[in-house]
Design an enzyme around this catalytic site. Structure first.
Site, PDB file in Angstrom:
ATOM      1  CD  GLU A 136      42.407  20.164  30.814  1.00 52.45           C
ATOM      2  OE1 GLU A 136      41.297  19.684  31.139  1.00 52.45           O
ATOM      3  OE2 GLU A 136      42.520  21.184  30.123  1.00 52.45           O
TER       4      GLU A 136
ATOM      5  CG  ASP B  52      39.980  17.609  33.356  1.00 54.13           C
ATOM      6  OD1 ASP B  52      39.357  18.615  32.979  1.00 54.13           O
ATOM      7  OD2 ASP B  52      40.786  16.997  32.626  1.00 54.13           O
TER       8      ASP B  52
ATOM      9  CB  SER C 230      39.455  21.158  29.012  1.00 58.71           C
ATOM     10  OG  SER C 230      39.674  22.518  29.282  1.00 58.71           O
TER      11      SER C 230
ATOM     12  CG  ASP D  82      17.698  23.519  21.023  1.00 57.15           C
ATOM     13  OD1 ASP D  82      18.906  23.340  20.768  1.00 57.15           O
ATOM     14  OD2 ASP D  82      16.836  23.708  20.145  1.00 57.15           O
ATOM     15  CB  VAL D  83      22.471  26.039  23.323  1.00 54.58           C
ATOM     16  CG1 VAL D  83      23.229  27.366  23.233  1.00 54.58           C
ATOM     17  CG2 VAL D  83      22.502  25.492  24.750  1.00 54.58           C
TER      18      VAL D  83
ATOM     19  N   GLY E 106      17.334  22.581  17.718  1.00 57.23           N
ATOM     20  CA  GLY E 106      17.719  21.191  17.500  1.00 57.23           C
ATOM     21  C   GLY E 106      19.234  21.029  17.509  1.00 57.23           C
TER      22      GLY E 106
ATOM     23  CG  ASP F 143      23.763  23.816  17.301  1.00 53.82           C
ATOM     24  OD1 ASP F 143      24.898  23.827  17.809  1.00 53.82           O
ATOM     25  OD2 ASP F 143      22.735  24.119  17.940  1.00 53.82           O
TER      26      ASP F 143
END
EC number: 3.4.14.10
Length: 607
Positions: free
Chosen positions: A301, A305, A521, A563-564, A582, A584
């Protein structure tokens, strides 16, 4: 009141507490009580000499004024936009009333606790005591036990109720650790070592594909492996060169003994960002956090990052914060290692810094319902303080879809832990805090909501929908078929996430080997990287940092997001919510188009 005032004056002069016993007329009254925590078993009585790091939160008298100013300096349409507050201005707004200080001080004096026995936060709104369980039980009129988590075996020293003298109830907001039964964890969903390194060499020399709504050409290999180059291409940042200036900065937080390894970082840079070779990050220890550079102890992790957040932004100054604590806790070790609530330690540290990085990413969280409301609110208010000072705070939205992520999110039954055992979608905290930017996950090109795990999303049960979300979230809810998931979520709650970014098949280096990793993450540090680049663009033209992002993103900033509209976030035995046109509760407002966002935030119309 006069006695309290005298005591307060003495404290300012460095005089020790009076040792007078607490007034007998103030009987103890229950401050908080919870049902038996779901999934935890009361194991044994807590050892009397086990030490707790007890935190006492005093009311922040003028937080409403801080919140008002936070929104003013974060609203691109407001004349105060970008005029962030200083450390001292923020501390003055959240400082407790002298009466609260005096009342709590007198209570502590009754247990022979002096000023030398405690630590105060910079604003004096938190008091931290390192005390044995036996003393905490007397102070809080309670009984601590060792509780064991049935599934993981993790153990915590906790109680299910505590009391305070009746006169203290309006002078103390929260005392922890008491009733917090969270299992703080990284938002990582998938991980695998790449055995065949030859198959991923020369990734960016093939055909190109269209990214869809952003109309950017992206190497076809990015559909199977995400690199820094892929993200620069996909999010329209190719060719942008940031400055190496001490004024800017990006930070990544590390918890649960997750160590960021510099040797792996150099391998990553050689592979993907050769101009960054032989550079590294600044390490800062929080509450004794370690910088273990043994490569066999590297954290997947932490490596994810720092490699992507810092790889995207090189040479912007980079900082990694290490905060200690590692479950499972051993109650026989008499040190306060079981707090399992490290945000308070990190917030105390970062709020004490004169110049924190302008962008900070965190890829950890917990089920909102496991964090007591009063404590969640205080932690959330700490993030508001950072936003008011010009810091953009980003959190991953989680990988359990609308569920809790503890098992297969497509089938896991999500049950409330309030004693009612009701089925309920489980939001994630701190992603649900309205003062942070929550980041969901996408995959593929063109982008869709990620499917190997499910992008955390939904609605908070603790925090009401903020004004900046009202139009976007109400529009989404109005399109839901009537009765959809009725009773499973709070339609008046703060919506999660705000934005999203690629979240799967990231190529990192881990313990000397190439690896593939995914989860929100990955999405959070990636999005944070582009925020740091936007800050760089503003600083170059003598504008201030963006600070709290959401009021910008939900207004003029939405024009700079892709937008996805495909995918969903299954959980709790349901398909979850669908991505749509829009905002979600799967992918938020969408993924970044750096080129467009840069035009927006450097426009002469944005201060």
């Amino acid at each position: 009141m006069r006695a309290f005032s005298r005591l307060f004056t003495f404290l300012l002069l460095g005089v020790s507490f009076s040792l007078a016993a607490p007034p007998k007329e103030h009987a103890y009254k229950t401050k908080e009580q919870i049902s038996g925590p779901r999934g935890w078993i009361k194991h044994i009585e807590a050892p009397a000499d086990h030490r707790l790091s007890l935190r006492i939160g005093l009311p922040q008298e003028n937080f409403d004024l801080l919140e008002k100013q936070l929104y003013e300096v974060s609203d691109p349409m407001h004349e105060r936009y970008g005029q962030h507050l200083s450390k001292e201005q923020v501390e003055a707004l959240v400082a407790p009333h002298p009466d609260s200080l005096a009342a709590v001080n007198e209570w502590l004096a009754g247990f022979d606790i002096t000023e030398e026995d405690l630590v105060r936060s910079p604003a004096k709104d938190w008091i931290i005591l390192n005390i044995p369980v036996s003393l905490a039980e007397k102070m809080l009129d309670t009984k601590y036990y060792v509780w064991k988590h049935a599934k993981s075996g993790d153990e915590l020293v906790r109680t299910t109720s505590y009391s305070l003298p009746s006169n203290l109830h309006h002078h103390v907001e929260v005392v922890q650790p008491t009733t917090i039964f969270g299992r703080f964890k990284p938002s990582k969903a998938t991980f695998s070592i790449l055995e065949d390194l030859g198959s991923v060499l020369g990734l960016h020399k093939g055909a190109h594909i269209s990214s869809g709504s952003s109309a950017v050409a992206v190497d076809a290999s990015c559909n199977t492996t995400i690199t820094v180059s892929c993200l620069h291409q996909l999010y329209n940042a190719v060719g942008y060169v940031p400055s190496d200036t001490a004024e800017n900065g990006i930070g990544v937080t590390g918890y649960l003994e997750q160590f960021a390894n510099n040797q792996d970082l150099q391998s990553f840079y050689a592979d993907q960002v050769p101009t960054a070779l032989n550079s590294s990050f600044k390490f800062e220890s929080v509450a004794g956090g370690l910088d273990d550079q043994n490569i066999s102890h590297a954290g997947a992790e932490a490596n994810l990052d720092v490699q992507f957040a810092f790889g995207i932004t090189h040479p912007i100054p980079a900082t990694f914060y290490s905060t200690p604590g590692s479950p499972p806790f051993n109650p026989d070790v008499h040190t306060p290692t079981d707090t399992n609530e490290p945000y308070a330690d990190w917030l105390e540290y970062i709020l004490g810094q004169e110049h924190p990085p302008y962008t900070i990413s965190t890829s950890y969280g917990d089920d909102e319902q496991t964090i007591p409301l009063d404590y969640a609110k205080r932690v959330c208010d700490g993030f508001a303080q950072l936003g008011a000072r010009g810091v953009s705070v980003l959190f991953s939205s989680g990988d359990g879809g609308v569920g809790d992520g503890d098992s297969d999110p497509a089938t896991h039954e999500c049950i409330t832990n309030d004693g009612k055992n009701a089925t309920r979608f489980i939001p994630t905290f701190p992603a649900s805090c309205p003062y942070v930017t929550s980041v969901g996950g996408t995959e593929h090109i063109p982008e869709v909501a990620v499917s190997r795990f499910f992008s955390g999303g939904g609605f908070s049960d603790y925090f009401k929908r903020p004004l900046y979300q009202e139009i976007a979230v109400s529009k989404y809810l109005s399109k839901l078929p009537k009765g959809t998931y009725k009773g499973l979520y709070n339609p008046q709650g703060r919506g999660i996430p705000d934005v999203s970014a690629q979240g799967d098949r990231y190529r990192i280096f881990y313990r000397g080997r190439a690896a593939s990793i995914g989860g929100t993450s990955a999405s959070a540090p990636a999005f944070a990287g582009f925020v740091a680049l936007l800050n760089d663009a503003r600083l170059k033209i003598k504008k201030g940092p963006l600070g709290f992002l959401n009021p910008l993103l939900y207004t003029v900033g939405v024009a700079g997001l892709n937008d996805v509209t495909s995918g969903h976030n299954a959980g709790c035995g349901t398909q979850g919510f669908n991505a749509s046109t829009g905002w979600d509760p799967v992918t938020g407002l969408g993924t970044p188009n750096f080129g467009k966002l840069k035009q927006i935030v450097t426009s002469p119309f944005i201060l």
